[in-house]
Design a protein around this motif. Structure first.
Motif, PDB file in Angstrom:
ATOM      1  N   GLY A   1       0.818  -1.203   0.000  1.00  0.00           N
ATOM      2  CA  GLY A   1       0.000   0.000   0.000  1.00  0.00           C
ATOM      3  C   GLY A   1       0.852   1.253   0.000  1.00  0.00           C
ATOM      4  O   GLY A   1       2.082   1.194  -0.050  1.00  0.00           O
ATOM      5  N   GLU A   2       0.173   2.374   0.060  1.00  0.00           N
ATOM      6  CA  GLU A   2       0.852   3.658  -0.062  1.00  0.00           C
ATOM      7  C   GLU A   2       1.792   3.974   1.099  1.00  0.00           C
ATOM      8  O   GLU A   2       2.716   4.753   0.945  1.00  0.00           O
ATOM      9  N   ASN A   3       1.576   3.370   2.240  1.00  0.00           N
ATOM     10  CA  ASN A   3       2.440   3.668   3.385  1.00  0.00           C
ATOM     11  C   ASN A   3       3.542   2.618   3.542  1.00  0.00           C
ATOM     12  O   ASN A   3       4.017   2.367   4.646  1.00  0.00           O
ATOM     13  N   TRP A   4       3.994   2.039   2.433  1.00  0.00           N
ATOM     14  CA  TRP A   4       5.034   1.003   2.480  1.00  0.00           C
ATOM     15  C   TRP A   4       6.319   1.530   3.095  1.00  0.00           C
ATOM     16  O   TRP A   4       7.026   0.803   3.775  1.00  0.00           O
ATOM     17  N   TRP A   5       6.618   2.800   2.906  1.00  0.00           N
ATOM     18  CA  TRP A   5       7.859   3.373   3.435  1.00  0.00           C
ATOM     19  C   TRP A   5       7.857   3.289   4.971  1.00  0.00           C
ATOM     20  O   TRP A   5       8.835   2.871   5.577  1.00  0.00           O
ATOM     21  N   GLU A   6       6.745   3.665   5.592  1.00  0.00           N
ATOM     22  CA  GLU A   6       6.663   3.632   7.048  1.00  0.00           C
ATOM     23  C   GLU A   6       6.551   2.215   7.594  1.00  0.00           C
ATOM     24  O   GLU A   6       7.095   1.910   8.649  1.00  0.00           O
ATOM     25  N   SER A   7       5.851   1.337   6.896  1.00  0.00           N
ATOM     26  CA  SER A   7       5.608   0.000   7.440  1.00  0.00           C
ATOM     27  C   SER A   7       6.678  -1.021   7.089  1.00  0.00           C
ATOM     28  O   SER A   7       6.813  -2.024   7.783  1.00  0.00           O
ATOM     29  N   CYS A   8       7.456  -0.793   6.047  1.00  0.00           N
ATOM     30  CA  CYS A   8       8.429  -1.793   5.607  1.00  0.00           C
ATOM     31  C   CYS A   8       9.888  -1.388   5.797  1.00  0.00           C
ATOM     32  O   CYS A   8      10.770  -2.232   5.713  1.00  0.00           O
ATOM     33  N   VAL A   9      10.136  -0.113   6.033  1.00  0.00           N
ATOM     34  CA  VAL A   9      11.513   0.370   6.136  1.00  0.00           C
ATOM     35  C   VAL A   9      11.773   0.760   7.589  1.00  0.00           C
ATOM     36  O   VAL A   9      10.959   1.457   8.206  1.00  0.00           O
ATOM     37  N   SER A  10      12.905   0.313   8.114  1.00  0.00           N
ATOM     38  CA  SER A  10      13.212   0.609   9.514  1.00  0.00           C
ATOM     39  C   SER A  10      13.400   2.108   9.727  1.00  0.00           C
ATOM     40  O   SER A  10      13.755   2.847   8.804  1.00  0.00           O
ATOM     41  N   GLU A  11      13.185   2.519  10.974  1.00  0.00           N
ATOM     42  CA  GLU A  11      13.307   3.936  11.307  1.00  0.00           C
ATOM     43  C   GLU A  11      14.727   4.433  11.058  1.00  0.00           C
ATOM     44  O   GLU A  11      14.933   5.561  10.592  1.00  0.00           O
ATOM     45  N   LYS A  12      15.703   3.603  11.335  1.00  0.00           N
ATOM     46  CA  LYS A  12      17.109   3.976  11.129  1.00  0.00           C
ATOM     47  C   LYS A  12      17.373   4.311   9.659  1.00  0.00           C
ATOM     48  O   LYS A  12      17.990   5.333   9.339  1.00  0.00           O
ATOM     49  N   ILE A  13      16.870   3.484   8.749  1.00  0.00           N
ATOM     50  CA  ILE A  13      17.059   3.714   7.314  1.00  0.00           C
ATOM     51  C   ILE A  13      16.291   4.951   6.873  1.00  0.00           C
ATOM     52  O   ILE A  13      16.797   5.761   6.089  1.00  0.00           O
ATOM     53  N   ARG A  14      15.070   5.136   7.377  1.00  0.00           N
ATOM     54  CA  ARG A  14      14.281   6.312   7.004  1.00  0.00           C
ATOM     55  C   ARG A  14      14.989   7.600   7.428  1.00  0.00           C
ATOM     56  O   ARG A  14      15.049   8.562   6.666  1.00  0.00           O
ATOM     57  N   LYS A  15      15.548   7.614   8.647  1.00  0.00           N
ATOM     58  CA  LYS A  15      16.260   8.803   9.119  1.00  0.00           C
ATOM     59  C   LYS A  15      17.493   9.074   8.270  1.00  0.00           C
ATOM     60  O   LYS A  15      17.792  10.227   7.943  1.00  0.00           O
ATOM     61  N   LEU A  16      18.212   8.022   7.916  1.00  0.00           N
ATOM     62  CA  LEU A  16      19.394   8.182   7.072  1.00  0.00           C
ATOM     63  C   LEU A  16      19.016   8.754   5.708  1.00  0.00           C
ATOM     64  O   LEU A  16      19.662   9.676   5.209  1.00  0.00           O
ATOM     65  N   ALA A  17      17.943   8.232   5.127  1.00  0.00           N
ATOM     66  CA  ALA A  17      17.490   8.723   3.826  1.00  0.00           C
ATOM     67  C   ALA A  17      17.072  10.184   3.897  1.00  0.00           C
ATOM     68  O   ALA A  17      17.393  10.986   3.016  1.00  0.00           O
ATOM     69  N   GLU A  18      16.362  10.555   4.963  1.00  0.00           N
ATOM     70  CA  GLU A  18      15.933  11.943   5.116  1.00  0.00           C
ATOM     71  C   GLU A  18      17.126  12.878   5.289  1.00  0.00           C
ATOM     72  O   GLU A  18      17.138  13.973   4.734  1.00  0.00           O
ATOM     73  N   SER A  19      18.131  12.461   6.032  1.00  0.00           N
ATOM     74  CA  SER A  19      19.300  13.324   6.203  1.00  0.00           C
ATOM     75  C   SER A  19      20.049  13.489   4.898  1.00  0.00           C
ATOM     76  O   SER A  19      20.558  14.569   4.596  1.00  0.00           O
ATOM     77  N   ARG A  20      20.102  12.453   4.093  1.00  0.00           N
ATOM     78  CA  ARG A  20      20.763  12.555   2.790  1.00  0.00           C
ATOM     79  C   ARG A  20      19.987  13.463   1.845  1.00  0.00           C
ATOM     80  O   ARG A  20      20.573  14.209   1.071  1.00  0.00           O
TER      81      ARG A  20
END
Length: 51
Positions: A28-47
């Protein structure tokens, strides 16, 4: 060398689009929040902010 870079970039973009399509269809549309760990999401946002 430019030809190799172009081929790799095209392949990478194609795979990325395929993965996103599959995740959208199966999770579904919220795959980023439900399938990707918080650590990876934070790293991606900082980049993203650095760019």
């Amino acid at each position: 060398m430019a030809t190799v870079y172009t081929a790799i970039a095209a392949f990478e973009n194609t795979v990325r689009h395929f993965v996103v399509k599959v995740l959208l269809e199966n999770v579904g549309e919220n795959w980023w929040e439900s399938c990707v760990s918080e650590k990876i999401r934070k790293l991606a946002e900082s980049r993203k902010r650095e760019d």
